[in-house]
Enzyme design. Structure first.
Site, PDB file in Angstrom:
ATOM      1  N   ASP A 259      -2.013  -9.648  -7.934  1.00 55.71           N
ATOM      2  CA  ASP A 259      -2.133  -8.382  -8.647  1.00 55.71           C
ATOM      3  C   ASP A 259      -3.221  -7.553  -7.961  1.00 55.71           C
ATOM      4  O   ASP A 259      -4.103  -8.106  -7.303  1.00 55.71           O
ATOM      5  CB  ASP A 259      -2.567  -8.626 -10.098  1.00 55.71           C
TER       6      ASP A 259
ATOM      7  N   ARG B 262       4.573  -5.233  -3.872  1.00 54.65           N
ATOM      8  CA  ARG B 262       4.907  -4.659  -5.181  1.00 54.65           C
ATOM      9  C   ARG B 262       4.249  -3.288  -5.291  1.00 54.65           C
ATOM     10  O   ARG B 262       3.029  -3.168  -5.289  1.00 54.65           O
ATOM     11  CB  ARG B 262       4.375  -5.552  -6.296  1.00 54.65           C
TER      12      ARG B 262
END
Ligand code: FAD
Length: 311
Positions: free
Chosen positions: A138, A188
């Site tokens: 992340d 991402r």
């Protein structure tokens, strides 16, 4: 709908960092039901159950253990061990490779000992690779971006499938996309969820969205594996269009959305043949995560407030 007004967003994001607000919210029993719309539950059994349901519906999953902002070595170790246990559980339940894990380096101690966080991350990557699945890092606030990308590069020398999230609200991200759009690289792309200063981040919704599309073009035209993480219907439509323009098959990129957000759209895209990965958080430290979701969407706050009133 729409991006929450700036004022509103900063108030909620300030509450996300307030331990007084946290105690208040966590003390309300009914908040459990609102929480459960966005969070799978507190333990890895909940995570496995929700994963099983989503996979049965034709969706892919990435699991996030909510333990961010770890401040002690013991906390970082506990977060690492939870991921190792989770990966064993996923493999034993034959939920890999449909399910992978998302890791916040802050949960592994990045804020106080980068080397320690990297060692923990390395063990998680090794376990994931043993389980036949992947890890995605992340991305957190902008003060951690360089550190996270440096760690990514080192991890990728041993585990080339490790992916990373990039945030289109950061002015640097187009250049990062260019740098990272290489063979095997899993990126991402999201808009970004933290309150960031003007010096490093676009402030208006329009600028963030324009940057998103420029970044998407770079990733779709490049050699990596783009993961389009957005609930924005316009972004989804543009991604479908670009994937055709750049001749990417349905296995050469994927959509990603958060658990509990636009679930019917997740199923629709999956039925169209796309890979749709649902980001499923679980754990007891759900407060900061929930506040970032509320900051994104005033309607969610109204929903939350209604539930509090009726308790
Ligand atoms: P927004 O700009 O919030 O919304 C655009 C439009 O989408 C809205 O106008 C509405 O039409 C639709 N929409 C949005 N929410 C809803 C809803 N609840 N119901 C119905 N329609 C809705 N951020 C990080 O900073 N780091 C990360 O590592 C990270 N990882 C993520 C992983 C995944 C899989 C996803 C989906 C998001 C991640 N995020 C991360 C959060 C992300 O940065 C955004 O904050 C968040 O996704 C909201 O942006 P959006 O693109 O969905 O669109």
């Amino acid at each position: 709908g729409g991006y929450a007004p700036l004022m509103f967003r900063s108030v909620i994001l300030a509450a996300a960092g307030s331990s007084r607000a946290e105690r208040l919210v966590q003390s309300v029993p009914l908040s459990r039901s609102i929480v459960s719309r966005f969070v799978a539950g507190t333990g890895s059994d909940d995570a496995l159950r929700v994963t099983r349901e989503l996979v049965a519906d034709g969706l892919a999953v990435t699991l996030d253990y909510l333990g961010e902002d770890t401040t002690t070595p013991a906390g970082a170790e506990a977060a690492r061990d939870e991921y190792l246990r989770l990966l064993d559980g996923l493999a034993a339940s034959e939920l890999t490779p449909a399910a992978e894990v998302s890791v916040k380096l802050s949960a592994l101690g990045q804020a106080f000992d980068e080397k320690l966080a990297e060692e923990h991350a390395r063990l998680i990557c090794a376990k994931a690779s043993e389980a036949g699945t992947t890890v995605t890092l992340d991305m957190e606030d902008h003060t951690t971006t360089d550190s996270t990308l440096e760690m990514l590069a080192r991890l990728r020398t041993d585990f080339p499938t490790v992916g990373v999230a990039l945030q289109s609200y950061l002015r640097r991200t187009e250049a990062d996309c260019r740098e990272l759009a290489t063979p095997g690289s899993r990126i991402r792309l999201c808009k970004g969820a933290y309150a960031e200063p003007e010096s490093v981040a676009y402030q208006s919704r329009l600028d963030v969205d324009k940057s998103y599309v420029r970044c998407m073009n770079i990733l779709m035209a490049g050699d990596g594996y783009p993961m389009i993480a957005s609930h924005d219907p316009r972004i989804v439509t543009i991604a479908e269009d670009r994937s055709k323009w750049f001749d990417r098959g349905v296995d050469e990129f994927e959509f990603q959305m958060l658990y509990g957000v636009r679930p019917e759209e997740q199923l629709r895209l999956a039925r169209e043949g796309y890979t749709v990965r649902v980001y499923v958080p679980y754990g007891t430290q759900w407060y900061g995560y929930l506040m970032r979701r509320l900051a994104e969407r005033p309607a969610n706050v109204a929903f939350f407030a209604r539930a509090l009133r009726s308790r």
